[in-house]
Design a protein around this motif. Structure first.
Motif: not given
Length: 324
Positions: A105-113, A116-119, A152-156, A242-245
């Motif tokens: 749950p923590w890994v999923r929640a951090v990735c989404e936050a 984004g949901r399509d990581y 200034r956006r993190l995408n990974s 893990v990457d953002a789209p």
């Protein structure tokens, strides 16, 4: 065709029965996730203590040890990241509890936050500094992307899990908080800052001492290094990337899963796993050639340390084909 072992010696193949046991950790609330996002955008690193049990971490280490044994005996199987320090990328089936990790749950929640949901899950591997490893040069793991430089956006993100209870003499990971935003003017390969900047990073640097079951998350742009291992033990650390789209780091990795394994995965794991699905796995040839070459140039203030014990006593042979 050479194939990859997918389970520990004498154990059940992960391709046949991947772990589906859920962590005892409760669901993560919004405040907790907000704190992690704040940490990542300020310090560049955060963590969750006790996300898994020590026994879970011990199984992970067993899988790392088996994968390293396989990788070190073939060309390109393990790349040097400095003296007596190696990196190996693996397939999900080589980690029995892969689902537990990516579905936590923590890994999923951090990735989404953050992403984004399509990581997308793009990397699974491990670093091992053995006895005699020295201070690495300060570095980031890849060049700063335009979206970070301009917006200034993190995408990974990179998640790390230790296979041992880390102590001061084991060469702990050291990170310089806030440096994920440092522009790369003068950086070698856009990743390695000039040595005249080292005093600043030493002043900022914080050494981390994770214990088995802890999970950390960081921006791989935050300047960091592995430090000198004065113990007679290795310090294996699992890495999940893990990457953002559109981030594009999947192009630097060759992760794959078999059709058999794919059919066993929960749908919400499949949704984030965009790697090839194949009939048979082939071993991954490491691509970290630049890092391997530069990491061999240890920091001048590193102590002269001889090669000592490895994961289970004697030092490992040098991986065949590793010319770093």
């Amino acid at each position: 065709m050479t194939t990859v072992s997918t389970g520990p010696a004498g154990g059940t193949s992960a391709a046949q029965t991947p772990s589906t046991a859920q962590s005892d950790a409760p669901d993560v609330d919004f405040a907790t996730v907000g704190d992690v996002v704040r940490d990542l955008y300020t310090d560049g690193v955060s963590a969750r203590k006790g996300a898994f049990s020590a026994e879970w971490a011990d199984r992970m280490r067993e899988d790392i040890e088996e994968a390293f044994e396989e990788a070190r005996h073939r060309p390109g199987g393990a790349v040097g990241r400095g003296p007596h320090r190696y990196y190996v990328e693996i397939h999900p089936e080589q980690l029995r509890d892969f689902v537990d990790l990516v579905d936590h749950p923590w890994v999923r929640a951090v990735c989404e936050a953050v992403l984004g949901r399509d990581y997308s899950i793009v990397e699974l591997g491990f670093d091992i500094p053995f006895a005699g490893a020295v201070n690495q040069p300060w570095h980031r793991d890849f060049p700063m992307p335009d979206v970070t430089r301009e917006r200034r956006r993190l995408n990974s993100l990179a998640f790390n899990l230790t296979g041992v209870d880390t102590t001061e003499d084991m060469g702990p990971f050291e990170i310089a908080p806030g440096t994920q935003w440092d522009l790369d003017d003068g950086f070698e390969h856009a990743m390695f800052p000039p040595r005249e900047d080292y005093p600043r990073y030493r002043e900022l640097g914080v050494r981390k001492f994770p214990q088995r079951g802890d999970v950390s998350v960081r921006s791989a742009l935050t300047i960091h290094r592995g430090t000198a291992n004065h113990s007679q033990l290795s310090r294996p650390v699992l890495v999940l990337g893990v990457d953002a789209p559109g981030a594009g780091n999947d192009g630097h990795h060759d992760m794959a899963v078999t059709h058999e394994y794919w059919r066993t995965l929960p749908e919400r794991v499949r949704a984030h796993l965009h790697c090839p699905v194949v009939d048979e796995l082939t071993p991954i040839t490491q691509k970290h050639t630049i890092e391997g070459l530069v990491m061999g140039d240890a920091e001048p203030d590193s102590p002269d340390a001889g090669m000592g014990g490895g994961m289970a006593g004697p030092a490992p042979e040098e991986p065949e084909g590793d010319d770093s």
